[in-house]
Design a protein around this motif. Structure first.
Motif, PDB file in Angstrom:
ATOM      1  N   ASP A 729       3.614  14.541  10.626  1.00 52.15           N
ATOM      2  CA  ASP A 729       4.266  14.876  11.891  1.00 52.15           C
ATOM      3  C   ASP A 729       3.802  16.269  12.343  1.00 52.15           C
ATOM      4  OD1 ASP A 729       6.798  13.948  13.629  1.00 52.15           O
ATOM      5  OD2 ASP A 729       6.847  16.137  13.384  1.00 52.15           O
ATOM      6  N   ARG A 730       3.712  16.495  13.665  1.00 50.38           N
ATOM      7  CA  ARG A 730       3.182  17.781  14.124  1.00 50.38           C
ATOM      8  C   ARG A 730       4.116  18.947  13.793  1.00 50.38           C
ATOM      9  NH1 ARG A 730       6.129  18.807  18.407  1.00 50.38           N
ATOM     10  NH2 ARG A 730       7.164  17.025  19.343  1.00 50.38           N
ATOM     11  N   ARG A 731       5.382  18.675  13.533  1.00 47.02           N
ATOM     12  CA  ARG A 731       6.301  19.764  13.177  1.00 47.02           C
ATOM     13  C   ARG A 731       6.198  20.156  11.707  1.00 47.02           C
ATOM     14  NH1 ARG A 731      11.381  16.390  15.030  1.00 47.02           N
ATOM     15  NH2 ARG A 731       9.928  14.790  14.277  1.00 47.02           N
ATOM     16  N   ALA A 732       5.492  19.329  10.940  1.00 45.16           N
ATOM     17  CA  ALA A 732       5.518  19.501   9.485  1.00 45.16           C
ATOM     18  C   ALA A 732       4.905  20.828   9.032  1.00 45.16           C
ATOM     19  CB  ALA A 732       4.799  18.328   8.810  1.00 45.16           C
ATOM     20  N   PHE A 733       3.747  21.173   9.575  1.00 43.76           N
ATOM     21  CA  PHE A 733       3.014  22.336   9.070  1.00 43.76           C
ATOM     22  C   PHE A 733       3.887  23.596   9.047  1.00 43.76           C
ATOM     23  CE2 PHE A 733       0.314  26.073   9.689  1.00 43.76           C
ATOM     24  CZ  PHE A 733      -0.502  25.973   8.569  1.00 43.76           C
ATOM     25  N   ASP A 734       4.516  23.903  10.183  1.00 45.80           N
ATOM     26  CA  ASP A 734       5.326  25.126  10.245  1.00 45.80           C
ATOM     27  C   ASP A 734       6.500  25.061   9.269  1.00 45.80           C
ATOM     28  OD1 ASP A 734       3.660  26.179  12.112  1.00 45.80           O
ATOM     29  OD2 ASP A 734       4.879  25.565  13.845  1.00 45.80           O
ATOM     30  N   ALA A 735       7.141  23.899   9.215  1.00 45.35           N
ATOM     31  CA  ALA A 735       8.304  23.767   8.318  1.00 45.35           C
ATOM     32  C   ALA A 735       7.876  23.962   6.861  1.00 45.35           C
ATOM     33  CB  ALA A 735       8.948  22.396   8.505  1.00 45.35           C
ATOM     34  N   LEU A 736       6.711  23.428   6.518  1.00 45.47           N
ATOM     35  CA  LEU A 736       6.261  23.501   5.124  1.00 45.47           C
ATOM     36  C   LEU A 736       5.822  24.915   4.755  1.00 45.47           C
ATOM     37  CD1 LEU A 736       4.340  20.107   5.075  1.00 45.47           C
ATOM     38  CD2 LEU A 736       6.510  20.633   3.933  1.00 45.47           C
ATOM     39  N   VAL A 737       5.144  25.578   5.674  1.00 40.13           N
ATOM     40  CA  VAL A 737       4.735  26.962   5.403  1.00 40.13           C
ATOM     41  C   VAL A 737       5.984  27.826   5.228  1.00 40.13           C
ATOM     42  CG1 VAL A 737       3.602  28.996   6.372  1.00 40.13           C
ATOM     43  CG2 VAL A 737       2.499  26.759   6.537  1.00 40.13           C
TER      44      VAL A 737
END
Ligand code: ZN
Length: 897
Positions: A729-737
């Motif tokens: 999902d495109r929101r994943a990267f920021d949430a994971l970082v």
């Protein structure tokens, strides 16, 4: 002994093989003798292909020959240790005084196992100097005159250790981790006592010991046995602790720990019970160790033998290289088992605590004579830990625990090898401390319990303990105890399950013939069967019910249900059909209700019969097996039934397995069912739902996972983050970082972030994972990030170089957890650039667990290289053949096809 590293998930040592080295015995030399190439790597003949196509290695490493214990020249009666550790300087001064009795006439020399340390002097019992000689791994002491049979002698050795490589470990604050405590602790199993005191270091010998430990005032010190004296000397500023272990024990169980600890007494057992934790961690200690007195009472009852030692202590140390170590009366536990209230939602120390306590009987009082039979230590501790779980939490938890043990053994077979549980083909003894020794060993006892019945089994255990207390044991001693107590000859049972590798793989097909009024069960053994591997022979329990039980009964015992027709069928051929006369079609068919069979059972049931099992069989194992059959079926009706299991099953473990099975179907209906269960009351079910949702790349799955990412349980968040990465999902990267910086117990949240980032398969994610391996982070996070690098390399070609470069460094990391994770990951990544680092690890690591993993990783990489070389050879051979063919055609004058 328990493996480290899975304290965070209670998944029972899921991937570890406890292998410890034995450099003193020249394992490296053995590689050479075996004609293996000089780097010690085996290339050919190690892997064979199984029928289903999975690759399986052979257990013995190249050069491994059958190992037998050494001869005894003397009986050691007593060892007295005087130890003065200087923790800050990582040094220890010691005097080890050993009293021996000659077994035969003419004993002139004593050959002590002794590695690395510097010997100052050697004296006899009267203080007269004795001659000695130092060779690698041995201290030979020349006695003043030869001993005759039965004659005693005393030998005192003064020695000094400096920054020891093994056996004795020092922990101190570092630049990156100033919060680390100052401690030292020993780890003697399996043959590491020789690194911190001279001894005859093999489990077949037992002696009493006394230990005097001198440390600066304010430092606590623990040894084996009763506390004889504790004295502070205000003049010197030193404290003296004196302990005595009056019950003979083996050298691998001798311990010494020193550091700042708080002592907490735990009333309620037949002996004084204590735990020791670093100051300020008392609440966590209580959470981890509070059930110990109850466990002592329970094991006394199960074994019919009182707790054998004067007291029981558990001490939680930093950087421990195992989960726990059952030193007699003084277990060392990893401080990673200490945990906060949030972690407690999905984690318990009880299994570890029960395991190490059970060893006080099985391992310590009754000690394997030889490492090959160490399942009598580890299989028993694994089984008795499960027995306490049953006592504490009910039979469903016990049966599910056994099922998980079985799966963990099966995974080892799938991914590594199958071997007999009793096996002496190893380079270092620790190689046998694997999932065969622990989980398969425990499964054998579960099966024996089901076969003998509760009452008889209890009598057998009590007999075995009573007859062998204080002794060394081999498997035959258990066989004899069964025979003495019940008259049963179980040699065939032990030959099949303990002395032979492998297990049956059953396929069970059920049908009912209305005209003939009979039910048929076809049981096929689908494992490889040939002259060397005959079909297994065992009784399988089968039951039929005319009407479905009203509701699923929790914690049902082994007895048949009311109105159940229970049969025991003898399975002994590769393919057998059993027919049962039944006037009407049964509503419920039960197969192996206790989950006692040590093997796999695939239900080939129609969806209706499988549904009956999942919705009504009281056995959680049967419900899980039938759930898997329904997931395989995958029809809309099957999925609806699985949805009912997920929402309604009374046992969390079955709901969790249903969630995982639904996820595996990848069906959109399954996704809806998972989305509806995100609020399950049990955190382990929510964790499984989060895992299941990782199979769907959709925004509603990602929405749900972002929600589960806010869960109260760290374990749920960890799984949700990994799955969020899988959704891409495109929101994943920021949430994971962002998750990488969130503090949590064992850094579970940050670890979930790292794993999720790897799943994204994006170049920008890799750099963040690499940063998570930095030394300023906890070992747990660094280890998880190392594994995540492997996954990133697999998913994203552009990440491969960065990941491999970092992994090559981590393969030689100082921290055990990190190094082990990196070496295991190297086996999956299979990149030739990792070979030089792996070769260095094989050459230099003292830890056989690491060494074996490095050898296997290197072998995998080389096999991969060989495979690709072979492929290109085949391609060029094919080209040559084609050219020849064209030439032939031309010569024959036929047009080329
Ligand atoms: Zn153990």
């Amino acid at each position: 002994m328990r493996a480290p590293g899975d304290e965070s998930v209670n998944a029972k040592e899921k991937e570890t093989r406890n292998v410890i080295p034995d450099p003193a015995r020249g394992s490296r030399a053995q590689f050479k003798h075996a004609g293996v190439n000089p780097s010690g790597f085996a290339v050919a003949g190690r892997a064979r292909v199984r029928s289903e196509g999975a690759q399986m290695r052979s257990f013995p490493l190249p050069g491994a020959v059958p190992r037998y214990g050494p001869d005894k020249v003397v009986d050691v009666e007593h060892i007295d240790l005087y130890l003065a550790p200087d923790i800050a300087a990582q040094r220890m001064e010691g005097v080890c005084t050993t009293r021996v009795r000659a077994i035969e006439d003419g004993v002139r020399d004593l050959h002590f196992d002794a590695v690395d340390f510097v010997v100052g002097w050697v004296r006899d019992g009267e203080g007269r100097p004795l001659g000695f000689r130092r060779t690698t791994g041995t201290l030979t002491v020349h006695l003043a005159r030869p001993l005759s049979r039965g004659e005693r002698a005393t030998v005192a050795v003064a020695y000094r250790l400096e920054k020891p490589r093994a056996g004795l470990y020092f922990v101190a604050p570092t630049k990156e981790h100033p919060e680390k405590p100052t401690q030292c602790w020993t780890q003697s199993q399996d043959e590491f006592a020789r690194y911190w005191f001279p001894c005859f270091d093999y489990p077949h010998a037992k002696q009493t010991t006394s230990t005097t430990i001198v440390v600066p005032t304010g430092t606590f010190a623990l040894g084996n046995g009763r506390l004889v004296e504790r004295r502070d000397d205000p003049v010197t500023g030193y404290a003296t602790f004196r302990y005595a272990q009056d019950v003979p024990h083996s050298t691998y169980l001798v311990t010494m720990v020193a550091g700042a600890f708080v002592e907490v007494a735990q009333p309620g057992a037949s002996v004084p019970v204590f735990y020791y934790v670093p100051p300020g961690r008392e609440d966590e200690g209580e959470r981890s160790f509070s059930k110990t007195p109850r466990m002592v009472r329970f094991f006394e009852e199960c074994t019919g033998t009182a707790y054998p030692y004067a007291r029981y202590s558990q001490i939680a140390v930093a950087d421990f290289i195992f989960g726990g170590m059952e030193n007699t009366s003084a277990t060392t536990q990893t401080d990673r088992t200490l945990h906060d209230q949030r972690a407690q939602l999905a984690f318990t120390s009880d299994d570890l605590v029960a395991h190490e306590l059970a060893h006080q009987w099985f391992g310590d009082l009754l000690t394997t004579r030889d490492w090959a039979h160490a399942w009598l230590n580890e299989g028993f501790a694994t089984f008795f830990d499960a027995l306490f779980r049953e006592h504490d939490l009910g039979r469903d938890e016990y049966l599910f625990g056994m099922y998980e043990n079985l799966r963990s053994y099966l995974r080892e077979v799938r991914e590594h090898y199958a071997r007999p549980i009793v096996d002496n083909r190893f380079l270092s003894p620790s190689e046998v401390f694997d999932r065969h020794l622990y989980e398969k060993g425990g499964a054998v006892l579960h099966m024996l319990r089901c076969e003998l019945g509760e009452e008889r089994f209890r009598r057998v255990i009590a007999r075995y303990v009573r007859d062998n207390a204080g002794r060394n044991v081999e498997t035959i001693d258990l066989i004899r105890a069964i025979e003495s107590e019940t008259g049963r000859n179980t040699r065939a049972f032990f030959d099949q399950w303990v002395f032979r590798a492998g297990h049956p793989e059953l396929r069970v097909t059920y049908s009912y013939d209305r005209e003939a009024r009979s039910a048929t069960l076809r049981i096929e053994q689908r494992q490889t069967i040939d002259s060397a591997n005959p079909p297994y022979r065992f009784e399988l329990q089968v039951g039929f019910l005319d009407a479905l039980p009203g509701a699923i009964e929790r914690d049902a015992g082994p007895s048949p249900l009311p109105a159940e027709r229970r049969h025991r069928v003898l399975v002994e051929r590769a393919d057998q059909t059993f027919t049962f006369d039944l006037p009407t079609a049964p509503a419920l068919v039960r197969v192996d209700p206790d989950g006692s069979l040590l093997g796999t059972i695939a239900f080939a049931f129609d969806a209706e019969s499988a549904s009956a099992v999942v919705l009504s069989d009281p056995s959680p194992v049967a419900r899980i097996r039938a759930s898997l059959a329904l997931a395989k079926d995958g029809s809309p009706a099957a999925l609806v039934t699985l949805g009912r299991v997920l929402s309604d099953d009374p046992f969390w473990a079955v709901r969790a397995e249903a969630a995982r099975a639904l996820g595996e179907t990848h069906a959109s209906r399954a996704k809806e069912l998972l989305l509806a269960s995100c609020d399950d009351p049990h955190p382990k079910v929510r964790r499984a739902v989060a895992e299941g949702l990782g199979n769907f790349r959709s925004s509603d799955a990602a929405d749900a996972l972002l929600g589960l990412g806010q869960d109260v349980s760290y374990h749920v968040i960890e799984a949700a983050l990994e799955s969020l990465g899988k959704t891409r999902d495109r929101r994943a990267f920021d949430a994971l970082v962002a998750a990488l910086d969130l503090p949590s117990w064992h850094d579970l949240i940050a670890a979930g972030g790292a794993r999720g980032l790897a799943e994204l398969g994006e170049p920008r994610a890799t750099q963040h994972i690499v940063s998570a391996t930095s030394r300023r982070h906890s070992d747990q996070l660094r280890a998880e990030a190392a594994r995540a690098l492997g996954r990133a390399a697999e998913l994203d070609d552009s990440a491969r170089s960065v990941a491999v470069t970092r992994l090559a460094e981590l393969v030689e990391d100082e921290a055990f957890l990190v190094q082990r994770a990196a070496v295991q990951t190297a086996e999956k990544v299979r990149d030739r650039r990792l070979l030089p680092a792996l070769e260095r690890v094989v050459q230099h690591s003292l830890d056989g667990r690491i060494r074996r993993a490095a050898l296997e990783a290197a072998a995998s990489i080389r096999e991969g290289l060989e495979g690709s070389t072979r492929l290109s050879e085949l391609q060029s051979e094919l080209e040559t053949l084609r050219a020849d063919y064209r030439g032939l055609r031309e010569r024959l004058g036929t047009p080329s096809a």
